[in-house]
Enzyme design. Structure first.
Site, PDB file in Angstrom:
ATOM      1  N   ASN A   7     -26.171   2.688  -3.574  1.00 30.01           N
ATOM      2  CA  ASN A   7     -25.158   2.287  -4.547  1.00 30.01           C
ATOM      3  C   ASN A   7     -24.780   3.535  -5.341  1.00 30.01           C
ATOM      4  O   ASN A   7     -25.557   4.000  -6.169  1.00 30.01           O
ATOM      5  CB  ASN A   7     -25.716   1.203  -5.479  1.00 30.01           C
ATOM      6  CG  ASN A   7     -24.761   0.867  -6.610  1.00 30.01           C
ATOM      7  OD1 ASN A   7     -23.600   1.285  -6.601  1.00 30.01           O
ATOM      8  ND2 ASN A   7     -25.235   0.124  -7.593  1.00 30.01           N
ATOM      9  N   LYS A   9     -22.548   3.827  -7.551  1.00 29.72           N
ATOM     10  CA  LYS A   9     -22.033   3.542  -8.893  1.00 29.72           C
ATOM     11  C   LYS A   9     -20.750   4.369  -9.102  1.00 29.72           C
ATOM     12  O   LYS A   9     -20.000   4.559  -8.153  1.00 29.72           O
ATOM     13  CB  LYS A   9     -23.110   3.817  -9.943  1.00 29.72           C
ATOM     14  CG  LYS A   9     -24.436   3.110  -9.560  1.00 29.72           C
ATOM     15  CD  LYS A   9     -25.473   3.088 -10.627  1.00 29.72           C
ATOM     16  CE  LYS A   9     -26.694   2.312 -10.116  1.00 29.72           C
ATOM     17  NZ  LYS A   9     -27.725   2.116 -11.112  1.00 29.72           N
ATOM     18  N   HIS A  85     -24.089  -6.897  -9.796  1.00 32.20           N
ATOM     19  CA  HIS A  85     -24.989  -5.813 -10.211  1.00 32.20           C
ATOM     20  C   HIS A  85     -25.224  -5.918 -11.716  1.00 32.20           C
ATOM     21  O   HIS A  85     -24.333  -6.296 -12.467  1.00 32.20           O
ATOM     22  CB  HIS A  85     -24.387  -4.447  -9.846  1.00 32.20           C
ATOM     23  CG  HIS A  85     -25.389  -3.352 -10.030  1.00 32.20           C
ATOM     24  ND1 HIS A  85     -25.606  -2.774 -11.260  1.00 32.20           N
ATOM     25  CD2 HIS A  85     -26.262  -2.781  -9.166  1.00 32.20           C
ATOM     26  CE1 HIS A  85     -26.574  -1.864 -11.128  1.00 32.20           C
ATOM     27  NE2 HIS A  85     -26.982  -1.858  -9.861  1.00 32.20           N
ATOM     28  N   GLU A  87     -25.226  -3.812 -13.981  1.00 33.57           N
ATOM     29  CA  GLU A  87     -24.287  -3.069 -14.831  1.00 33.57           C
ATOM     30  C   GLU A  87     -22.968  -3.825 -14.987  1.00 33.57           C
ATOM     31  O   GLU A  87     -22.320  -3.750 -16.022  1.00 33.57           O
ATOM     32  CB  GLU A  87     -24.087  -1.649 -14.260  1.00 33.57           C
ATOM     33  CG  GLU A  87     -25.350  -0.819 -14.497  1.00 33.57           C
ATOM     34  CD  GLU A  87     -25.669   0.188 -13.416  1.00 33.57           C
ATOM     35  OE1 GLU A  87     -24.785   0.564 -12.642  1.00 33.57           O
ATOM     36  OE2 GLU A  87     -26.846   0.599 -13.346  1.00 33.57           O
ATOM     37  N   GLU A 153     -33.234  -6.650  -8.474  1.00 33.15           N
ATOM     38  CA  GLU A 153     -33.193  -5.417  -9.257  1.00 33.15           C
ATOM     39  C   GLU A 153     -33.679  -5.696 -10.678  1.00 33.15           C
ATOM     40  O   GLU A 153     -32.907  -6.179 -11.519  1.00 33.15           O
ATOM     41  CB  GLU A 153     -31.768  -4.855  -9.299  1.00 33.15           C
ATOM     42  CG  GLU A 153     -31.266  -4.428  -7.929  1.00 33.15           C
ATOM     43  CD  GLU A 153     -30.276  -3.277  -8.016  1.00 33.15           C
ATOM     44  OE1 GLU A 153     -30.402  -2.357  -7.220  1.00 33.15           O
ATOM     45  OE2 GLU A 153     -29.404  -3.298  -8.903  1.00 33.15           O
ATOM     46  N   GLY A 159     -32.777   3.140 -12.969  1.00 32.18           N
ATOM     47  CA  GLY A 159     -32.506   4.475 -13.505  1.00 32.18           C
ATOM     48  C   GLY A 159     -33.575   4.969 -14.456  1.00 32.18           C
ATOM     49  O   GLY A 159     -33.404   5.993 -15.113  1.00 32.18           O
ATOM     50  N   SER A 195     -35.167   2.454  -9.204  1.00 35.42           N
ATOM     51  CA  SER A 195     -36.022   3.645  -9.156  1.00 35.42           C
ATOM     52  C   SER A 195     -36.722   3.837  -7.812  1.00 35.42           C
ATOM     53  O   SER A 195     -37.882   4.246  -7.769  1.00 35.42           O
ATOM     54  CB  SER A 195     -37.036   3.612 -10.309  1.00 35.42           C
ATOM     55  OG  SER A 195     -36.359   3.702 -11.546  1.00 35.42           O
ATOM     56  N   GLY A 216     -30.032   3.654  -6.067  1.00 34.38           N
ATOM     57  CA  GLY A 216     -28.985   4.212  -6.912  1.00 34.38           C
ATOM     58  C   GLY A 216     -29.001   5.729  -6.856  1.00 34.38           C
ATOM     59  O   GLY A 216     -28.549   6.349  -5.888  1.00 34.38           O
ATOM     60  N   GLY A 217     -29.570   6.345  -7.888  1.00 31.07           N
ATOM     61  CA  GLY A 217     -29.540   7.805  -8.041  1.00 31.07           C
ATOM     62  C   GLY A 217     -29.949   8.578  -6.797  1.00 31.07           C
ATOM     63  O   GLY A 217     -29.316   9.584  -6.450  1.00 31.07           O
TER      64      GLY A 217
HETATM   65  P1  13P Z   1     -31.657   3.624  -9.461  1.00 28.50           P
HETATM   66  O1  13P Z   1     -32.147   3.757  -8.032  1.00 28.50           O
HETATM   67  O2  13P Z   1     -30.924   4.845  -9.936  1.00 28.50           O
HETATM   68  O3  13P Z   1     -32.747   3.165 -10.366  1.00 28.50           O
HETATM   69  O4  13P Z   1     -30.546   2.478  -9.455  1.00 28.50           O
HETATM   70  C1  13P Z   1     -30.844   1.269  -8.862  1.00 28.50           C
HETATM   71  C2  13P Z   1     -29.608   0.459  -8.734  1.00 28.50           C
HETATM   72  O5  13P Z   1     -29.023   0.039  -9.721  1.00 28.50           O
HETATM   73  C3  13P Z   1     -29.093   0.211  -7.382  1.00 28.50           C
HETATM   74  O6  13P Z   1     -28.083  -0.734  -7.376  1.00 28.50           O
END
Ligand code: 13P
Length: 233
Positions: A7, A9, A85, A87, A153, A159, A195, A216-217
């Site tokens: 993802n 983002k 999601h 967010e 999640e 994050g 994470s 994510g990251g």
């Molecule tokens: P991180 O892997 O950066 O923690 O993000 C997870 C996420 O929100 C994936 O959709």
């Protein structure tokens, strides 16, 4: 076979996406790889990597400035979309109700929705983790649809560089699997996200009912993402 979804983002560039696709085409894995990228990058195509969006409108078309319909996403060649999601729930007011409508619109357009559920830190501290997960699944998943993926999640771990314990992940995924089975959706893939790194991916994916990860990251750099994909067979 596991599902490894990235993802991005609101990050990345077309150049990075092209670089990532080329790198992913050369890796030796049977795992399914999906990249969920910003709308402007959706037209990318790859035989090895499936492309997805990060949200779709609940509506088919009309006066909804700034929204993008599931049919429009499908018309780019993308085959997946994240919905719900945390967010989106936090910053854009998405609720289980709207997420269910978006997931239904995605399925109707031929996309596979990756439907996210998970608890906040306050909900965790109030002992509501299981209740939030269960109502998230029951209320965010449309009736009579099989072509979906669920992502657990835990919102407090996204994050943050911290993950729940293996036992916490196991209980959450067991509850999701049981809830889906009760809804006639047994066998629906369940991803873990928050994470995930190369250093913890294989361990997390060894937990029962963890069918893959939503990253994510660590999906934004070739050198971080590929070791996650190749950490499991
Ligand atoms: P991180 O892997 O950066 O923690 O993000 C997870 C996420 O929100 C994936 O959709």
């Amino acid at each position: 076979m596991k599902i490894i979804a990235g993802n991005w983002k609101m990050n990345g560039t077309r150049e990075l996406l092209n670089e990532m696709i080329v790198a992913l085409e050369n890796i030796d894995t049977e795992n399914k790889v999906i990249l969920c990228v910003p709308y402007t990058m959706l037209a990318a195509s790859s035989a090895r990597v499936a492309i997805g969006a990060q949200d779709v409108s609940a509506h088919d078309h009309g006066a909804y400035t700034g929204q993008v319909s599931a049919n429009m996403v499908a018309a780019t060649g993308a085959t997946y979309t994240i919905v719900g999601h945390s967010e989106r729930r936090q910053y854009n007011g998405d609720t289980n109700d709207t997420v269910r409508q978006k997931a239904a619109a995605a399925v109707a357009a031929g996309l596979t929705p990756i439907i996210c559920v998970g608890e906040t830190m306050d909900e965790k501290n109030a002992g509501k983790t299981m209740e939030i997960i269960q109502s998230g699944v029951r209320e965010s998943v449309p009736q009579d649809t099989k072509n979906i993926i669920i992502a657990y999640e835990p919102r407090w771990a996204i994050g943050a560089g911290i993950t729940p314990t293996d036992d916490e992940i196991a209980s959450a995924h067991q509850l999701i699997a049981d809830t889906l089975s009760d809804m006639g959706l047994g066998g629906t893939p369940i991803l873990y996200g928050a994470s995930v790194r190369a250093s913890n991916a294989a361990q997390i994916m060894s937990i029962p009912h963890v069918d893959g990860v939503l990253v994510g990251g660590a999906s934004l750099k070739v050198d971080d993402f590929i070791p996650i994909i190749t950490s499991v067979k």
